[in-house]
Design a protein around this motif. Sequence first.
Motif, PDB file in Angstrom:
ATOM      1  N   ARG A 134     -10.994  -3.197  -5.559  1.00 52.23           N
ATOM      2  CA  ARG A 134     -10.695  -3.375  -6.990  1.00 52.23           C
ATOM      3  C   ARG A 134     -10.915  -2.035  -7.703  1.00 52.23           C
ATOM      4  O   ARG A 134     -11.700  -1.197  -7.239  1.00 52.23           O
ATOM      5  CB  ARG A 134     -11.544  -4.470  -7.619  1.00 52.23           C
ATOM      6  N   TRP A 135     -10.214  -1.866  -8.840  1.00 46.48           N
ATOM      7  CA  TRP A 135     -10.378  -0.641  -9.643  1.00 46.48           C
ATOM      8  C   TRP A 135      -9.912  -0.931 -11.070  1.00 46.48           C
ATOM      9  O   TRP A 135      -8.981  -1.720 -11.287  1.00 46.48           O
ATOM     10  CB  TRP A 135      -9.543   0.501  -9.046  1.00 46.48           C
ATOM     11  N   SER A 136     -10.585  -0.332 -12.003  1.00 41.61           N
ATOM     12  CA  SER A 136     -10.167  -0.476 -13.411  1.00 41.61           C
ATOM     13  C   SER A 136     -10.359   0.864 -14.115  1.00 41.61           C
ATOM     14  O   SER A 136     -11.255   1.638 -13.772  1.00 41.61           O
ATOM     15  CB  SER A 136     -10.972  -1.569 -14.119  1.00 41.61           C
ATOM     16  N   GLY A 137      -9.504   1.126 -15.077  1.00 38.83           N
ATOM     17  CA  GLY A 137      -9.582   2.372 -15.834  1.00 38.83           C
ATOM     18  C   GLY A 137      -8.290   2.624 -16.576  1.00 38.83           C
ATOM     19  O   GLY A 137      -7.350   1.810 -16.551  1.00 38.83           O
ATOM     20  N   VAL A 138      -8.249   3.753 -17.284  1.00 45.48           N
ATOM     21  CA  VAL A 138      -7.079   4.129 -18.083  1.00 45.48           C
ATOM     22  C   VAL A 138      -6.231   5.077 -17.256  1.00 45.48           C
ATOM     23  O   VAL A 138      -6.735   6.066 -16.706  1.00 45.48           O
ATOM     24  CB  VAL A 138      -7.490   4.788 -19.414  1.00 45.48           C
ATOM     25  N   VAL A 139      -4.926   4.778 -17.167  1.00 49.03           N
ATOM     26  CA  VAL A 139      -3.980   5.578 -16.390  1.00 49.03           C
ATOM     27  C   VAL A 139      -2.982   6.206 -17.346  1.00 49.03           C
ATOM     28  O   VAL A 139      -2.467   5.534 -18.255  1.00 49.03           O
ATOM     29  CB  VAL A 139      -3.250   4.709 -15.349  1.00 49.03           C
ATOM     30  N   ARG A 162      -5.197  10.148  -3.117  1.00 47.48           N
ATOM     31  CA  ARG A 162      -6.604  10.602  -3.123  1.00 47.48           C
ATOM     32  C   ARG A 162      -7.556   9.479  -3.530  1.00 47.48           C
ATOM     33  O   ARG A 162      -8.697   9.438  -3.097  1.00 47.48           O
ATOM     34  CB  ARG A 162      -6.756  11.802  -4.071  1.00 47.48           C
ATOM     35  N   GLY A 163      -7.087   8.563  -4.374  1.00 45.73           N
ATOM     36  CA  GLY A 163      -7.967   7.475  -4.795  1.00 45.73           C
ATOM     37  C   GLY A 163      -7.777   6.206  -4.013  1.00 45.73           C
ATOM     38  O   GLY A 163      -8.477   5.218  -4.259  1.00 45.73           O
ATOM     39  N   LEU A 164      -6.831   6.198  -3.049  1.00 41.75           N
ATOM     40  CA  LEU A 164      -6.538   4.982  -2.311  1.00 41.75           C
ATOM     41  C   LEU A 164      -7.701   4.569  -1.410  1.00 41.75           C
ATOM     42  O   LEU A 164      -8.004   3.381  -1.260  1.00 41.75           O
ATOM     43  CB  LEU A 164      -5.252   5.172  -1.489  1.00 41.75           C
ATOM     44  N   ALA A 165      -8.380   5.556  -0.790  1.00 36.57           N
ATOM     45  CA  ALA A 165      -9.477   5.229   0.128  1.00 36.57           C
ATOM     46  C   ALA A 165     -10.590   4.490  -0.605  1.00 36.57           C
ATOM     47  O   ALA A 165     -11.144   3.499  -0.093  1.00 36.57           O
ATOM     48  CB  ALA A 165     -10.000   6.513   0.773  1.00 36.57           C
ATOM     49  N   ARG A 166     -10.946   4.937  -1.793  1.00 38.71           N
ATOM     50  CA  ARG A 166     -12.003   4.253  -2.555  1.00 38.71           C
ATOM     51  C   ARG A 166     -11.568   2.846  -2.939  1.00 38.71           C
ATOM     52  O   ARG A 166     -12.364   1.907  -2.934  1.00 38.71           O
ATOM     53  CB  ARG A 166     -12.340   5.064  -3.808  1.00 38.71           C
ATOM     54  N   GLU A 209       4.566  10.897 -13.485  1.00 37.47           N
ATOM     55  CA  GLU A 209       3.107  10.925 -13.369  1.00 37.47           C
ATOM     56  C   GLU A 209       2.616   9.491 -13.348  1.00 37.47           C
ATOM     57  O   GLU A 209       3.164   8.623 -14.059  1.00 37.47           O
ATOM     58  CB  GLU A 209       2.465  11.690 -14.547  1.00 37.47           C
ATOM     59  N   PRO A 210       1.558   9.189 -12.556  1.00 44.51           N
ATOM     60  CA  PRO A 210       0.843  10.125 -11.676  1.00 44.51           C
ATOM     61  C   PRO A 210       1.634  10.422 -10.392  1.00 44.51           C
ATOM     62  O   PRO A 210       2.466   9.633  -9.967  1.00 44.51           O
ATOM     63  CB  PRO A 210      -0.447   9.378 -11.369  1.00 44.51           C
ATOM     64  N   LEU A 214       0.819  -1.210   0.000  1.00 48.93           N
ATOM     65  CA  LEU A 214       0.000   0.000   0.000  1.00 48.93           C
ATOM     66  C   LEU A 214       0.850   1.257   0.000  1.00 48.93           C
ATOM     67  O   LEU A 214       0.395   2.330  -0.406  1.00 48.93           O
ATOM     68  CB  LEU A 214      -0.946   0.002   1.209  1.00 48.93           C
ATOM     69  N   GLU A 215       2.099   1.153   0.479  1.00 46.77           N
ATOM     70  CA  GLU A 215       2.981   2.314   0.494  1.00 46.77           C
ATOM     71  C   GLU A 215       3.659   2.519  -0.859  1.00 46.77           C
ATOM     72  O   GLU A 215       4.409   3.487  -1.039  1.00 46.77           O
ATOM     73  CB  GLU A 215       4.058   2.142   1.577  1.00 46.77           C
TER      74      GLU A 215
END
Length: 715
Positions: free
Chosen positions: A183-188, A173-177, A165-166, A132-133
Amino acid sequence: MSEPEKQPARPATTQNSLEQEEAWLWRIALFFVVLLATGLAAESWERLQSLPYHLGLLSIGLLCVAIAFSGFAYGRRKRVTELQNLVRGFQERTTAPTDEQLDQLGELIARSQRSFKELIDSFDDIAFATSLEGKIKTVNRRVTELLGIPYSEVVGHRIDEFLDEPKREDVDRGLARFLEKRRWSGVVCLRLKSSARTLYFDCALNAIVKSDEVVGMSALARDVTEEREKERRFTELFETLQEGVYFSTPEGKLLDGNAALVQVLGYGSKEEILSLDPKALNSDPNQSPVLGRTADDQGGVRTREIMLHRKNGTLGVFLDTSRAVWDAGGKIVRYQGTLVDVTERREMEKALRRQEEFHRYLLESFPDLILVIDLNGHYSFVSSRIHDLRGYKPEDLLGKKVEEEQDYSPELFALYRDLITGRKMFGSCDYSSRHRDGNWRTMRASASPLFDAENKLNGVIVSVRDITVEKKLEQQIIQSERLAAMGQMIGGFAHELNNPLTSILGMSELLQEGEAPESVRKQMVILQQQARRAAEIVQNLMYFSRPPAPGKSPIDLGELVQRTLHLHAYSLRKSNITVDFLKAANSLPPVSGDAHQLMQVFLNLILNSEQAMREVRDRGTLRIRISKDEKSVSVIFQDDGPGISPDILPNIFDPFYTTKRPGRGTGLGLSICKAILREHRGNVEAASGAGGGAVFTVTLPIAAVAPSEAQTDPV
């Protein structure tokens, strides 16, 4: 002791049975995976073969991947089973494992880790795991290739050491969600510190959970940089195209459009056109949406011109080219196309066509034939006047060489050569040209060089005029001048002959009164008769050669015909032509006219009859009759010659129309007769006689005077 030793074997047997059952289930599952892949490949084989770029090989690839995965899973299961047996053996033993057993266990674990590493290294996509770090736990070969750093220098380092970047704060900011959903998916969007290029990855993050606590994350990312670049270029192209690009539903509802579409339709924003009713663009609101298609449309490419309403209400002409877009199930989901505003182009084309039509009509209305001959001697333009002058159509000469033309004119070709070579800047010539009907005509050509837009010689332009009539009129004028001179000479001769004839008549009368033998007296009578006849001929010559008096006077047609016959009596006797002339029983009413002109009419008709009869026989008869009715007097001339053919009868009074051999007539005699009688408010008609020969009927109106006032001798 033997009995307690046998009891532990029962659970071992049961455990072995379960393990065998588990192994059997694994084999069955792997078999069904391979069978499913094989069936899927067979089912989709024909459909995939129809796809472009050899996508039909996907089915074979899918089958191979399924078999490889089954082999890998089977091998992994076998190693795990060995490891489980070894661990279970340790658990069952009360003594510590030997070094050999520990080495065997370590070898199994290392071999398992290598297999796992080989598996993730075989992925074309990026795979890694971090805490997580952000500390990197493991990465596959694709990550090391991307960073350009060995595996040992990547593992154990923080991921933000390699990235610009990022930023770390953006990740936090997005770690809590992520911790909440795991799980998370999207374009980075990534930018490496070792490169200024921006990369795009389609990522899928999953949490690594230990004792129901998220301790890290694993990631699988596919490089979509090229797709994003293509999408960006397409978007730029889409927005910068000068043609209006649109996407619409099959019903004609706009789904999207570029800036050019908004501009050509005259709207302020894309949102305005996307909110329009499908019929708002129609030129006719009662028709179906102009961008829509019917339900049975197959979605092929459609190119057409349509009329669309702009926002300001004006109508524009647009070139619409569109085709369908299908979904995976083969259903048409939308149409995409382009709209090109061709309103100005069509207006320019109309103006150009009008200008071309004007030029064509201008050339067609020009009285002369216009020819354009290029530098190779070919006709490149021929006006339609060619049909009147030569009986041809323009296409009969277009593309032909002047020298290859039948009956071409050497004079015209010589003029063309002089202009092409620069020996002349302007020229003209007269030449003979054969009409398609076989008649020869006299032409006058005026030519000058033709230059193109760059002032280079491009050919010769020729203006051709038919001067056949002018040439014949010129010859007729020359002949008239000769006749006028002869008339003056005849008048002089007549005056000179009158004096000796008067003496001869006087002396013959005196000799008759004296005493002379009977034979001499008879000879004197003959002498006096011939002298009177000579005096009458001289008087008729003087009458015919006398200039016409101004105005018209009453005329006795019977006496005028008699005078004309006396004047032409010698030629008729020489041609063995018998004249059957019979006046009307009653006295004829006078007609008003010019005696000299009417005498010329009768003389022309008598001369035509004489020549016609002499063409077919050695002798003939000319029958002349005079009749009257309440309003007119008619003189009928009927010969026994060959007659008049029905096909030439309508043209017999046309100027220069003649059926005589060359040199025997000019074709003006009958046309002059027609013109003279028209001036006298009369007429002349021609017909073929019932028994053969030709019949000419001259009709003149009766003069508005009393018969007693008519002059019987206009001399």
